[in-house]
Design a protein around this motif. Structure first.
Motif, PDB file in Angstrom:
ATOM      1  N   VAL A  76     124.873 121.694  30.648  1.00 60.66           N
ATOM      2  CA  VAL A  76     125.798 120.896  31.449  1.00 60.66           C
ATOM      3  C   VAL A  76     127.187 120.908  30.800  1.00 60.66           C
ATOM      4  O   VAL A  76     128.206 121.088  31.471  1.00 60.66           O
ATOM      5  CB  VAL A  76     125.267 119.455  31.621  1.00 60.66           C
ATOM      6  N   ALA A  77     127.220 120.744  29.480  1.00 59.78           N
ATOM      7  CA  ALA A  77     128.513 120.754  28.792  1.00 59.78           C
ATOM      8  C   ALA A  77     129.219 122.101  28.961  1.00 59.78           C
ATOM      9  O   ALA A  77     130.389 122.160  29.344  1.00 59.78           O
ATOM     10  CB  ALA A  77     128.312 120.442  27.311  1.00 59.78           C
ATOM     11  N   PHE A  78     128.496 123.187  28.724  1.00 63.63           N
ATOM     12  CA  PHE A  78     129.104 124.521  28.868  1.00 63.63           C
ATOM     13  C   PHE A  78     129.575 124.748  30.299  1.00 63.63           C
ATOM     14  O   PHE A  78     130.631 125.330  30.543  1.00 63.63           O
ATOM     15  CB  PHE A  78     128.102 125.625  28.501  1.00 63.63           C
ATOM     16  N   ALA A  79     128.763 124.289  31.254  1.00 63.36           N
ATOM     17  CA  ALA A  79     129.070 124.552  32.664  1.00 63.36           C
ATOM     18  C   ALA A  79     130.374 123.888  33.085  1.00 63.36           C
ATOM     19  O   ALA A  79     131.060 124.379  33.970  1.00 63.36           O
ATOM     20  CB  ALA A  79     127.921 124.072  33.556  1.00 63.36           C
ATOM     21  N   ILE A  80     130.720 122.763  32.443  1.00 57.92           N
ATOM     22  CA  ILE A  80     131.999 122.141  32.804  1.00 57.92           C
ATOM     23  C   ILE A  80     133.094 122.511  31.793  1.00 57.92           C
ATOM     24  O   ILE A  80     134.132 121.875  31.709  1.00 57.92           O
ATOM     25  CB  ILE A  80     131.881 120.605  32.906  1.00 57.92           C
ATOM     26  N   GLY A  81     132.795 123.537  31.010  1.00 59.45           N
ATOM     27  CA  GLY A  81     133.813 124.062  30.115  1.00 59.45           C
ATOM     28  C   GLY A  81     134.035 123.237  28.857  1.00 59.45           C
ATOM     29  O   GLY A  81     135.096 123.292  28.247  1.00 59.45           O
ATOM     30  N   GLN A  82     133.052 122.453  28.478  1.00 61.44           N
ATOM     31  CA  GLN A  82     133.180 121.684  27.233  1.00 61.44           C
ATOM     32  C   GLN A  82     132.201 122.226  26.210  1.00 61.44           C
ATOM     33  O   GLN A  82     131.281 122.947  26.544  1.00 61.44           O
ATOM     34  CB  GLN A  82     132.787 120.225  27.488  1.00 61.44           C
ATOM     35  N   SER A  83     132.422 121.849  24.961  1.00 63.83           N
ATOM     36  CA  SER A  83     131.351 122.149  24.024  1.00 63.83           C
ATOM     37  C   SER A  83     131.044 120.861  23.278  1.00 63.83           C
ATOM     38  O   SER A  83     131.893 119.973  23.185  1.00 63.83           O
ATOM     39  CB  SER A  83     131.752 123.261  23.067  1.00 63.83           C
ATOM     40  N   LEU A  84     129.850 120.759  22.769  1.00 59.81           N
ATOM     41  CA  LEU A  84     129.462 119.530  22.089  1.00 59.81           C
ATOM     42  C   LEU A  84     129.495 119.761  20.586  1.00 59.81           C
ATOM     43  O   LEU A  84     128.906 120.728  20.094  1.00 59.81           O
ATOM     44  CB  LEU A  84     128.064 119.107  22.541  1.00 59.81           C
ATOM     45  N   ASP A  85     130.218 118.890  19.873  1.00 61.36           N
ATOM     46  CA  ASP A  85     130.337 119.089  18.431  1.00 61.36           C
ATOM     47  C   ASP A  85     129.050 118.680  17.705  1.00 61.36           C
ATOM     48  O   ASP A  85     128.083 118.220  18.326  1.00 61.36           O
ATOM     49  CB  ASP A  85     131.545 118.326  17.872  1.00 61.36           C
ATOM     50  N   PHE A  86     129.087 118.843  16.403  1.00 62.94           N
ATOM     51  CA  PHE A  86     127.887 118.583  15.602  1.00 62.94           C
ATOM     52  C   PHE A  86     127.363 117.155  15.805  1.00 62.94           C
ATOM     53  O   PHE A  86     126.177 116.923  16.003  1.00 62.94           O
ATOM     54  CB  PHE A  86     128.206 118.833  14.127  1.00 62.94           C
ATOM     55  N   GLY A  87     128.306 116.209  15.789  1.00 60.85           N
ATOM     56  CA  GLY A  87     127.916 114.804  15.951  1.00 60.85           C
ATOM     57  C   GLY A  87     127.205 114.575  17.270  1.00 60.85           C
ATOM     58  O   GLY A  87     126.171 113.906  17.340  1.00 60.85           O
TER      59      GLY A  87
ATOM     60  N   ALA B 167     109.339 114.265  35.449  1.00 61.59           N
ATOM     61  CA  ALA B 167     109.779 113.074  34.710  1.00 61.59           C
ATOM     62  C   ALA B 167     110.945 113.414  33.785  1.00 61.59           C
ATOM     63  O   ALA B 167     111.869 112.629  33.603  1.00 61.59           O
ATOM     64  CB  ALA B 167     108.619 112.495  33.911  1.00 61.59           C
ATOM     65  N   GLY B 168     110.892 114.612  33.208  1.00 64.07           N
ATOM     66  CA  GLY B 168     111.895 114.991  32.212  1.00 64.07           C
ATOM     67  C   GLY B 168     113.307 115.063  32.762  1.00 64.07           C
ATOM     68  O   GLY B 168     114.271 114.740  32.065  1.00 64.07           O
ATOM     69  N   VAL B 169     113.437 115.452  34.011  1.00 71.36           N
ATOM     70  CA  VAL B 169     114.782 115.631  34.562  1.00 71.36           C
ATOM     71  C   VAL B 169     115.435 114.271  34.827  1.00 71.36           C
ATOM     72  O   VAL B 169     116.655 114.133  34.803  1.00 71.36           O
ATOM     73  CB  VAL B 169     114.739 116.539  35.823  1.00 71.36           C
ATOM     74  N   ILE B 170     114.618 113.258  35.030  1.00 67.47           N
ATOM     75  CA  ILE B 170     115.152 111.897  35.182  1.00 67.47           C
ATOM     76  C   ILE B 170     115.638 111.403  33.807  1.00 67.47           C
ATOM     77  O   ILE B 170     116.723 110.853  33.668  1.00 67.47           O
ATOM     78  CB  ILE B 170     114.067 110.918  35.689  1.00 67.47           C
ATOM     79  N   MET B 171     114.797 111.645  32.794  1.00 68.67           N
ATOM     80  CA  MET B 171     115.164 111.183  31.461  1.00 68.67           C
ATOM     81  C   MET B 171     116.374 111.949  30.915  1.00 68.67           C
ATOM     82  O   MET B 171     117.059 111.493  30.006  1.00 68.67           O
ATOM     83  CB  MET B 171     113.984 111.323  30.482  1.00 68.67           C
ATOM     84  N   LEU B 172     116.614 113.124  31.479  1.00 66.66           N
ATOM     85  CA  LEU B 172     117.770 113.909  31.048  1.00 66.66           C
ATOM     86  C   LEU B 172     119.066 113.121  31.284  1.00 66.66           C
ATOM     87  O   LEU B 172     120.036 113.256  30.528  1.00 66.66           O
ATOM     88  CB  LEU B 172     117.791 115.243  31.816  1.00 66.66           C
ATOM     89  N   LEU B 173     119.060 112.280  32.304  1.00 66.57           N
ATOM     90  CA  LEU B 173     120.247 111.465  32.598  1.00 66.57           C
ATOM     91  C   LEU B 173     120.631 110.630  31.386  1.00 66.57           C
ATOM     92  O   LEU B 173     121.802 110.486  31.050  1.00 66.57           O
ATOM     93  CB  LEU B 173     119.966 110.539  33.793  1.00 66.57           C
ATOM     94  N   MET B 174     119.604 110.093  30.724  1.00 70.79           N
ATOM     95  CA  MET B 174     119.857 109.245  29.563  1.00 70.79           C
ATOM     96  C   MET B 174     120.463 110.073  28.424  1.00 70.79           C
ATOM     97  O   MET B 174     121.399 109.646  27.746  1.00 70.79           O
ATOM     98  CB  MET B 174     118.525 108.612  29.151  1.00 70.79           C
ATOM     99  N   VAL B 175     119.931 111.285  28.240  1.00 75.28           N
ATOM    100  CA  VAL B 175     120.451 112.146  27.173  1.00 75.28           C
ATOM    101  C   VAL B 175     121.912 112.517  27.472  1.00 75.28           C
ATOM    102  O   VAL B 175     122.772 112.460  26.588  1.00 75.28           O
ATOM    103  CB  VAL B 175     119.589 113.428  27.040  1.00 75.28           C
ATOM    104  N   LEU B 176     122.188 112.856  28.718  1.00 76.79           N
ATOM    105  CA  LEU B 176     123.557 113.237  29.093  1.00 76.79           C
ATOM    106  C   LEU B 176     124.507 112.063  28.879  1.00 76.79           C
ATOM    107  O   LEU B 176     125.601 112.216  28.332  1.00 76.79           O
ATOM    108  CB  LEU B 176     123.588 113.692  30.560  1.00 76.79           C
ATOM    109  N   ASN B 177     124.066 110.898  29.299  1.00 78.87           N
ATOM    110  CA  ASN B 177     124.872 109.691  29.115  1.00 78.87           C
ATOM    111  C   ASN B 177     125.264 109.472  27.667  1.00 78.87           C
ATOM    112  O   ASN B 177     126.378 109.078  27.358  1.00 78.87           O
ATOM    113  CB  ASN B 177     124.037 108.483  29.551  1.00 78.87           C
ATOM    114  N   SER B 178     124.311 109.732  26.783  1.00 81.53           N
ATOM    115  CA  SER B 178     124.528 109.403  25.380  1.00 81.53           C
ATOM    116  C   SER B 178     125.623 110.254  24.753  1.00 81.53           C
ATOM    117  O   SER B 178     126.171 109.913  23.716  1.00 81.53           O
ATOM    118  CB  SER B 178     123.226 109.562  24.592  1.00 81.53           C
ATOM    119  N   VAL B 179     125.942 111.390  25.383  1.00 82.83           N
ATOM    120  CA  VAL B 179     127.043 112.187  24.836  1.00 82.83           C
ATOM    121  C   VAL B 179     128.231 112.216  25.799  1.00 82.83           C
ATOM    122  O   VAL B 179     129.032 113.144  25.815  1.00 82.83           O
ATOM    123  CB  VAL B 179     126.591 113.635  24.494  1.00 82.83           C
TER     124      VAL B 179
END
Ligand code: ASP
Length: 429
Positions: free
Chosen positions: A328-339, A361-373
């Motif tokens: 998701v990050a790459f697709a919108i042209g961002q990259s995620l740093d180490f932190g 179930a995993g794709v729903i929980m993915l929302l939480m992971v995306l939110n956290s960054v």
């Protein structure tokens, strides 16, 4: 016996006499081909797949409950506690390693790069996580019958263990009335557990047909998409899944002197079932039977560690979340740093624990992971577009991750049984 003979000479004898796994594999391959070739005109076979899933789900709760009561009764509470601690540590450690594999794979292949969905600037929103104390308290059922009726695995495990321990305690009572009664109840549960396993065996005879239908539907709906532009995500996820299987489980089993090839041979039926049903919990009856019959794990251990694993241990899901967050990050042209990637390790581990063992179930929980960054999925945003792309091929990714999820449960269970010197090594020779 009469039934056996009837089977052997009946008009379907070629079916029952051929190797079950080969039949399932044929169903799988044919399903994929037919699904891709026929497209939506094959969707009418869906009910045949649903029959298979419903049959499996039908026996999940009885299998867990009956066998865990008997299992808990046959272990001393201290041994049960030791097994619990060991399996918990194994489940947590391997999940963290799994997310790391996912992140490494995604950093190498960079799926989503170049898609350039116009960068939607989403401000990260603070996560509202459920309170940990509430989650822990919910393990104690206020009404065990309700938990059984709803299929809530953790409260069922809790109640079954206490029930089993008290039965075994009472079976040693000096009062004959009490000891006789408790022994009779245990015998009843033992017989019931056996009956459930024999139903599982019967259900598997239907598996090839169910597998064909399930796979045909998935490929008819999503197959071509996974081969197209999203091929890179699919490849990245699957490579990480395979790496985790070969390296993490391969090495862990080897350390404890268990042969990896024997492990795979013993686990393959459950792995295939998980692959096609996309549900750890629906696969549970097969997972438990494979552990006992093929891997020599005593029921007293497997009946506890496997339902627990199907509920909280999802290495495949953790890998998938690591890869997809980066996608998701790459697709919108961002990259995620180490932190940010460290944050993903924590949230993907939690999300995989929290994900239920059901398809998607995993794709729903993915929302939480995306939110956290800070990648919040908001209507109309580029992030939402990237997320929708993942959603479009989720079933294809779900097959692989669910397969790895239950494989991890089996590997951990075999290892713990080995450390308890309770495994039947003849099955590994
Ligand atoms: N389908 C997975 C399972 O049952 C969970 C997930 O969607 O990641 O294990």
């Amino acid at each position: 016996m009469a039934e056996e003979t009837a089977r052997k000479s009946g008009f379907m004898s070629w079916y029952f006499q051929s190797n079950l796994l080969v039949r399932i594999l044929i169903g799988l391959v044919l399903g994929a081909i037919v699904g891709l070739a026929a497209g939506s005109s094959i969707l009418w076979v869906k009910p045949f797949g649903d029959v298979f899933i419903r049959l499996l789900r039908m026996i999940v709760v009885p299998v867990i409950f009956f066998s865990l009561v008997v299992g808990a009764a046959s272990l001393s509470p201290s041994k049960l506690g030791r097994v619990g601690v060991k399996i918990f540590i194994y489940y947590m450690l391997t999940t963290v390693v799994a997310v790391i594999f996912g992140l490494i794979s995604a950093n190498i292949f960079r799926p989503g790069t170049g898609l350039d969905l116009s960068a939607g600037q989403a401000a990260g929103k603070a996560l509202t996580q459920p309170k940990i104390i509430d989650t822990l308290l919910a393990i104690i059922p206020v009404n065990p019958i309700e938990s059984l009726a709803k299929g809530d695995v953790l409260p069922i495990i809790f109640f079954a263990i206490i029930f089993g321990i008290s039965l075994s305690f009472l079976a040693q009572s000096r009062d004959e009335r009490v000891s006789g009664g408790a022994a009779a109840v245990l015998k009843f549960f033992d017989g019931a557990a056996e009956a459930m396993y024999s139903i599982v065996r019967g259900v598997m005879q239907y598996a090839p047909i169910g597998v064909f239908a399930l796979i045909a539907v998935v490929f008819a709906q999503q197959g071509s998409k996974a081969l197209g532009p999203l091929g890179m995500v699919t490849l990245t996820v699957y490579l990480a899944l395979v790496a985790h299987l070969l390296i993490t489980y391969g090495v862990a089993l080897k350390i404890y002197g268990l042969k990896f090839s024997r492990f795979l041979a013993g686990a393959k039926e459950a792995m295939l079932t998980a692959f096609v049903t996309r549900s750890s919990s629906a696969t549970l009856p097969i997972t438990m039977r494979n552990a006992e019959e093929n891997l020599g794990v005593p029921r007293s251990i497997g009946s506890f560690t496997l339902p627990l694993g199907a509920t909280i241990n999802m290495d495949g899901t953790a890998i998938y979340q690591g890869v997809c967050a980066l996608f998701v990050a790459f697709a919108i042209g961002q990259s995620l740093d180490f932190g940010a990637q460290m944050t993903i390790i924590i949230t993907a581990t939690l999300a995989s624990i929290g994900a239920a063992g059901v398809p998607g179930a995993g794709v729903i929980m993915l929302l939480m992971v995306l939110n956290s960054v800070g990648l919040e999925v908001k209507e109309g945003s580029a992030i939402a577009m990237a997320y929708a792309m993942i959603l479009g091929i989720d079933a294809i990714l779900d097959m692989g991750r669910t397969c790895l999820n239950i494989t991890g449960d089996l590997a951990g269970t075999a290892i713990v049984a080995k450390t308890e010197k309770a495994i039947d090594l003849e099955k590994w020779a």
